[in-house]
Design an enzyme around this catalytic site. Structure first.
Site, mmCIF file in Angstrom:
data_model
loop_
_atom_site.group_PDB
_atom_site.id
_atom_site.type_symbol
_atom_site.label_atom_id
_atom_site.label_comp_id
_atom_site.label_asym_id
_atom_site.label_seq_id
_atom_site.Cartn_x
_atom_site.Cartn_y
_atom_site.Cartn_z
ATOM 1 N N LEU A 55 26.613 32.824 10.561
ATOM 2 C CA LEU A 55 27.742 33.150 8.996
ATOM 3 C C LEU A 55 28.266 31.610 8.422
ATOM 4 O O LEU A 55 28.810 30.976 9.845
ATOM 5 C CB LEU A 55 28.995 33.987 9.065
ATOM 6 C CG LEU A 55 28.439 35.199 8.215
ATOM 7 C CD1 LEU A 55 29.182 35.966 8.285
ATOM 8 C CD2 LEU A 55 27.380 35.066 7.440
ATOM 9 N N ASP A 56 27.845 30.953 7.465
ATOM 10 C CA ASP A 56 28.264 29.839 7.529
ATOM 11 C C ASP A 56 30.047 29.487 6.973
ATOM 12 O O ASP A 56 30.043 30.393 7.172
ATOM 13 C CB ASP A 56 27.485 28.907 5.591
ATOM 14 C CG ASP A 56 27.062 29.462 5.565
ATOM 15 O OD1 ASP A 56 25.788 29.079 6.261
ATOM 16 O OD2 ASP A 56 25.413 28.918 4.562
ATOM 17 N N PRO A 57 30.286 28.400 7.059
ATOM 18 C CA PRO A 57 31.968 28.722 7.371
ATOM 19 C C PRO A 57 32.518 28.634 6.107
ATOM 20 O O PRO A 57 32.836 29.400 6.524
ATOM 21 C CB PRO A 57 32.393 26.552 7.089
ATOM 22 C CG PRO A 57 30.967 26.219 8.520
ATOM 23 C CD PRO A 57 29.690 26.828 7.667
ATOM 24 N N ARG B 167 21.894 30.188 0.754
ATOM 25 C CA ARG B 167 22.103 28.820 -0.334
ATOM 26 C C ARG B 167 20.489 28.743 -0.460
ATOM 27 O O ARG B 167 20.196 27.782 -1.946
ATOM 28 C CB ARG B 167 22.189 28.037 0.580
ATOM 29 C CG ARG B 167 23.416 27.755 0.767
ATOM 30 C CD ARG B 167 24.389 27.505 1.948
ATOM 31 N NE ARG B 167 24.113 26.988 3.417
ATOM 32 C CZ ARG B 167 23.802 26.297 4.032
ATOM 33 N NH1 ARG B 167 23.763 24.976 4.140
ATOM 34 N NH2 ARG B 167 23.389 26.522 5.558
#
Length: 297
Positions: A45-47, A179
């Site tokens: 997961l992205d930060p 994104r």
């Protein structure tokens, strides 16, 4: 002083990851808190993203590809009017637009992003370019063209829409970048866009609402965390389960094809159990299973 090896603990700890921490840090904290010998995760997961981060412990790390390949669900908000370097709110704005789509226009555009699609990953992603991570090259200002990759999008639904943003839900397969969906949807609508909020609500058999809050990993006693560890086989819910004969289980544990008492489709990926628990993941071959990953529990 040599680091001690840690405990032989196998299973899954599902963490509800908060924003501001990366997936590797979550795994490291879980491994430390449980004193686990081995740990990994099933899908980064992205930060800035929140939600399900499935942490595999011990022998459960052998099932990570199964969970990684499973469908995942994301609840996310796209802000219209700007495209950023990272395709989310953490990046610098590189293009802007005064155009704003109506809810009907957003709805109509979603069909272009469902089913089998080709998707170009964000520049700030873990994709490798000539042996280097794209995000490292992007930070150095290197311009690059990433190749489009296939992605299965099961569904993409508009939950609500305002003048400057839209909230959507996407169910997709392995390797999907929300994104990129936000970026490409903004371009399709002629208004530009980027992700403002992203939450993974479920991943395969695991749901965020049943996850352990990350701050509890830090503060709770190990004995409590142990009670939150799910069995290894929880990650195999999407595979058929076959039962091995006692002799078959012995052969499988030695890496050989073993006899099972139940069946599946020829060549189908299955998992095998016996009276003691999970034995292996393997391919069904007419009354036998050829093991691919054997569990040492």
């Amino acid at each position: 002083m040599a680091r001690k090896k840690g405990r032989d603990i196998s299973g899954w700890l599902i963490v509800d990851k908060p924003a501001g921490v990366n997936s590797t840090a979550v795994v490291a904290k879980v491994r430390w808190a449980l004193d686990a010998k081995k740990a990994g995760h099933a899908g980064t997961l992205d930060p800035d993203a929140t939600g399900v981060l499935a942490v595999a412990l011990g022998e459960a790390t052998k099932t990570v590809p199964i969970v990684t390949d499973a469908l995942k669900c994301y609840d996310f908000t796209v802000n219209w009017g700007a495209e950023t370097t990272t395709d989310d709110a953490s990046g610098q704005v590189v293009r802007q637009s005064d155009a704003r789509p109506t809810a009907a226009e957003v709805e109509a555009a979603l069909a272009n992003f469902t089913g089998d699609i080709m998707q170009v990953p964000p520049a700030f992603s873990a994709v490798k370019v000539e042996g280097e991570r794209a995000y490292d090259l992007a930070r150095e200002g290197v311009e690059m063209e990433l190749a489009a990759r296939p992605l299965w999008v099961e569904s993409l639904v508009l939950l609500n829409a305002g003048q400057d943003s839209a909230r959507l839900e996407m169910v997709c397969g392995k390797g999907g970048y929300v994104r990129s969906i936000a970026r490409d949807l903004g371009r399709k609508l002629g208004c530009l866009g980027h992700v403002a909020h992203l939450r993974r609500t479920w991943s395969g058999p695991f749901e965020a609402e049943n996850g352990v809050a990350f701050d509890r990993v830090d503060r709770e006693a190990r004995e409590w965390l142990d009670t939150q560890v799910l069995p290894l086989e929880t990650g195999l819910a999407d595979l058929p389960m076959l039962r091995a004969t006692p002799e078959g289980a012995t052969r499988i544990r030695n890496g050989n094809p073993g006899e099972v008492t139940t069946g599946a489709e020829w060549g189908e990926l299955v998992w095998v159990s016996d009276a003691t628990g999970p034995v292996c993941i393997g391919r069904y071959q007419g009354g036998m299973v050829q093991p691919e990953r054997v569990f040492n529990l």
